[in-house]
Scaffold this active site. Structure first.
Site, mmCIF file in Angstrom:
data_model
loop_
_atom_site.group_PDB
_atom_site.id
_atom_site.type_symbol
_atom_site.label_atom_id
_atom_site.label_comp_id
_atom_site.label_asym_id
_atom_site.label_seq_id
_atom_site.Cartn_x
_atom_site.Cartn_y
_atom_site.Cartn_z
ATOM 1 N N LYS A 226 -44.995 65.779 74.622
ATOM 2 C CA LYS A 226 -44.664 66.372 75.912
ATOM 3 C C LYS A 226 -44.116 65.301 76.869
ATOM 4 O O LYS A 226 -44.383 64.108 76.726
ATOM 5 C CB LYS A 226 -45.903 67.031 76.522
ATOM 6 C CG LYS A 226 -46.404 68.264 75.776
ATOM 7 C CD LYS A 226 -45.527 69.474 76.024
ATOM 8 C CE LYS A 226 -45.940 70.697 75.206
ATOM 9 N NZ LYS A 226 -47.181 71.303 75.676
ATOM 10 N N ARG A 261 -52.425 70.926 68.269
ATOM 11 C CA ARG A 261 -51.091 71.404 67.890
ATOM 12 C C ARG A 261 -50.116 70.228 68.009
ATOM 13 O O ARG A 261 -49.824 69.768 69.115
ATOM 14 C CB ARG A 261 -50.680 72.557 68.802
ATOM 15 C CG ARG A 261 -49.357 73.203 68.459
ATOM 16 C CD ARG A 261 -49.065 74.348 69.413
ATOM 17 N NE ARG A 261 -47.792 75.006 69.100
ATOM 18 C CZ ARG A 261 -46.607 74.611 69.556
ATOM 19 N NH1 ARG A 261 -46.525 73.557 70.347
ATOM 20 N NH2 ARG A 261 -45.507 75.267 69.203
#
Length: 288
Positions: A226, A261
């Site tokens: 991210k 994840r």
């Protein structure tokens, strides 16, 4: 160092499957069947390419493969339901036919989720936390599918405090699930790292993550590559953020997270095995 010991639970999934969480970290491998996802967009243009990546993640230690057909990055183009289904359903059908892995579909559309579960998916991963299409909750209740309810700050007013806003949003999502008759043992929460949260908000959410254990439910976290991991580490290229991602995985595991994840399964597996060893040693010391 350890902020919260994970709690052993059973996550109830579609097709009679059950996943034990808490005792050991569980890795969910990311498989985006999209041209524009921020990290692996365009990597899986054919069914064989997608299956090859899925098998590689399973060999590296993934337990779940999360199949997505629409990018969720902020500036991504919206796709139609038919486009999404054309991308994900053949992959889900092949994974169900050729592997014994757990399969998750990353969608907020009820019809896509319904078709995906019929094709063999065990889990519906809803990035809008049931608040875009609440009928996903009815589908989960009818099929017994595992349900990931994710927090998002997109397209809504948010509370100034990141933890308070988790409660504001997720309590509403849980009300929707309860009204539909979803068994709480089907539910996995996700704090939604990166979804309308700036770098500081993401870091604070990590620092205070253990406060979310009062929900009494297991947690999936998705920090992989991210933007905030790049901002902190100075890595502008998404694929170079795996080390920073592994660091967040360890910290969140020690604060009570259950499922991770990720894009790079092998690196996160090794890091999480160390975290699990520390947790197990600490638990034994505590009992003594």
């Amino acid at each position: 160092m350890i902020k919260s010991f994970p709690i052993k639970r059973e996550w109830r999934l579609a097709h009679g499957r059950v996943l034990e969480t808490g005792v050991q970290s569980v890795i969910m491998g990311i498989l985006n069947i999209t041209p524009d996802s921020f990290s692996d967009g365009g990597s899986h243009k054919t069914l064989n390419a997608a299956l090859s990546s899925a098998r590689a993640m399973l060999d590296a230690g993934a337990v779940i493969i999360d199949v997505g057909g629409e990018s969720t990055r902020p500036d991504a183009a919206t796709v139609t339901a038919q486009e999404e289904q054309d991308r994900v359903l053949p992959v889900i059908e092949a994974l169900a036919r050729e592997t014994g892995c757990l399969i998750s579909v990353d969608t907020y559309r009820t019809q896509t989720a319904k078709l995906a579960v019929a094709a063999g998916a065990h889990i519906v991963n809803d990035v809008w936390g049931l608040q875009k299409e609440p009928d996903i909750a009815n589908l989960a209740a009818e099929t017994g599918a595992g349900l990931v309810i994710m927090h998002t700050g997109r397209d809504r007013d948010v509370a100034a405090d990141v933890i308070e806003d988790q409660y504001v949003f997720l309590e509403r999502s849980l009300e929707i699930a309860s009204a539909a008759g979803v068994d709480r043992r089907q539910i996995m929460l996700d704090p939604g790292f990166g979804f309308a949260k700036d770098t500081q908000q993401n870091v604070v959410l990590m620092a205070r993550f253990e406060q979310l254990q009062s929900f009494g439910l297991p947690w999936l976290v998705g920090t992989s590559r991210k933007r905030f991991t790049g901002a902190v580490s100075g890595r502008e290229i998404a694929a170079e953020r795996d080390a920073a991602t592994a660091a967040t995985s360890v910290m969140l595991r020690l604060s009570g997270a259950d499922i991770f994840r990720v894009h790079n399964v092998a690196l996160n597996r090794d890091a999480l095995m160390m975290a699990d060893a520390v947790l197990n040693a600490a638990a034994l010391t505590k009992k003594a």
